[in-house]
Design an enzyme around this catalytic site. Sequence first.
Site, PDB file in Angstrom:
ATOM      1  N   ASP A   1      -5.165  -7.558  -8.908  1.00  0.00           N
ATOM      2  CA  ASP A   1      -4.769  -8.759  -9.211  1.00  0.00           C
ATOM      3  C   ASP A   1      -4.755  -9.668  -8.032  1.00  0.00           C
ATOM      4  O   ASP A   1      -5.323 -10.586  -7.819  1.00  0.00           O
ATOM      5  CB  ASP A   1      -3.639  -8.769  -9.785  1.00  0.00           C
TER       6      ASP A   1
ATOM      7  N   LYS B   1      -2.293   1.932  -0.856  1.00  0.00           N
ATOM      8  CA  LYS B   1      -1.369   1.909   0.137  1.00  0.00           C
ATOM      9  C   LYS B   1      -0.564   3.257   0.524  1.00  0.00           C
ATOM     10  O   LYS B   1       0.650   3.419   0.070  1.00  0.00           O
ATOM     11  CB  LYS B   1      -0.122   0.737  -0.471  1.00  0.00           C
TER      12      LYS B   1
ATOM     13  N   TYR C   1       1.804  -2.888 -14.108  1.00  0.00           N
ATOM     14  CA  TYR C   1       1.682  -3.846 -15.320  1.00  0.00           C
ATOM     15  C   TYR C   1       2.092  -3.066 -16.661  1.00  0.00           C
ATOM     16  O   TYR C   1       2.355  -3.767 -17.733  1.00  0.00           O
ATOM     17  CB  TYR C   1       0.270  -4.208 -15.348  1.00  0.00           C
TER      18      TYR C   1
ATOM     19  N   ASP D   1      -7.691 -12.763  -6.460  1.00  0.00           N
ATOM     20  CA  ASP D   1      -7.566 -14.082  -6.111  1.00  0.00           C
ATOM     21  C   ASP D   1      -7.978 -14.515  -4.676  1.00  0.00           C
ATOM     22  O   ASP D   1      -8.595 -15.524  -4.339  1.00  0.00           O
ATOM     23  CB  ASP D   1      -6.007 -14.529  -6.151  1.00  0.00           C
TER      24      ASP D   1
ATOM     25  N   ASP E   1      -3.211  -4.044   2.638  1.00  0.00           N
ATOM     26  CA  ASP E   1      -2.796  -5.219   3.297  1.00  0.00           C
ATOM     27  C   ASP E   1      -4.082  -5.315   4.352  1.00  0.00           C
ATOM     28  O   ASP E   1      -4.535  -6.632   4.787  1.00  0.00           O
ATOM     29  CB  ASP E   1      -1.445  -4.879   4.039  1.00  0.00           C
TER      30      ASP E   1
END
Length: 328
Positions: A233, A176, A125, A237, A209
């Site tokens: 982010d 990750k 970002y 969701d 993941d």
Amino acid sequence: MGHKIGVIGGDGIGPEVLAEGLKVIAAAGVELDTVDYRLGGARYLDDGVVLPDEVLEEWRGLDALYLGAVGTPEVPPGLIERGLLLKMRFELDLYINQRPFVFEGDGDRGAHDFVVIRENTEGTYAGEGGFLRKNTPHEIATQGSVNTRHGVERCVRYAFELANGRPRKHLTLAHKTNVLTFAGDLWERTFHEVAAEYADVETAYNHVDAACIYFVQSPEQYDVIVTDNLFGDILTDLGGAVSGGIGFASSANLNPEGVSMFEPVHGSAPDIAGQNLANPTAAVLSGAMMLDHLGETAAADRIRKACEDTSVLVGSTTEVGDIIAGRL
Ligand code: IPM
Ligand code: MN
């Protein structure tokens, strides 16, 4: 005198859901001195204004900011997001994005909750990168991830403090590290170094993941999760979707040393704007997070209580606001 709050309704359903949030806060007996700021895509289309520096300066003197949602399809993607929302997060150094998720439980599963702490000022970002040979067959676009020791450590530290104050005292790092061997390494080292100061906090690590699977299959394994900006982010969701819907997901954009901003996780939903259809609960619960921050914890707890048993919170935007306010 009430708390001084900057109110940014924004675009789409933003103003509708914030109106319910303010209604509920008033019903809880907390007095706010609100200052309205008309900002967002619609304002930009009117006169080209996105976020003037004078407004940012004014905000630094407030007790908190309460935001609905910004962005409208008529404005190119990124313009309002970067120019208003992300500028707010970066300029006010709102480095923690705290997003709680509550699972009500049913016949098969008990009630549960977890909190995602999303780093809010760095990562992909940050806006690092750019184009080379744009609009040619040899075009190159890069968009790097910025991870500073300072930025990662203050976020990780906040997450450990939060976990340490919760009954379960469990913190998961989601990243990750198997692919992002630089950024992931910095996050992991920082996480382990800070962990050494929190002997009572049990730690875990998930690749992001895999965390997506666990969010769906076994969310009860989580207590507090800390992660970077983009992973946070996406995960939040998903967190909303698995914990009753994005219409219930609240958030706090915190600068523990400055002014903080409170907003629902959802966006401006232009498809249902102006129809009294949006669920205002996420905005109401974000309002409760704001009250926590203002020291009005009793009122915040009462609002959260009034938002429980979400199966009853059905109806139009204003009806759901009335139900919640009525329970107070
Ligand atoms: C969020 C939103 C924002 C983000 C957008 C609107 C820039 O999706 O708050 O989660 O990506 O952070
Ligand atoms: Mn998002």
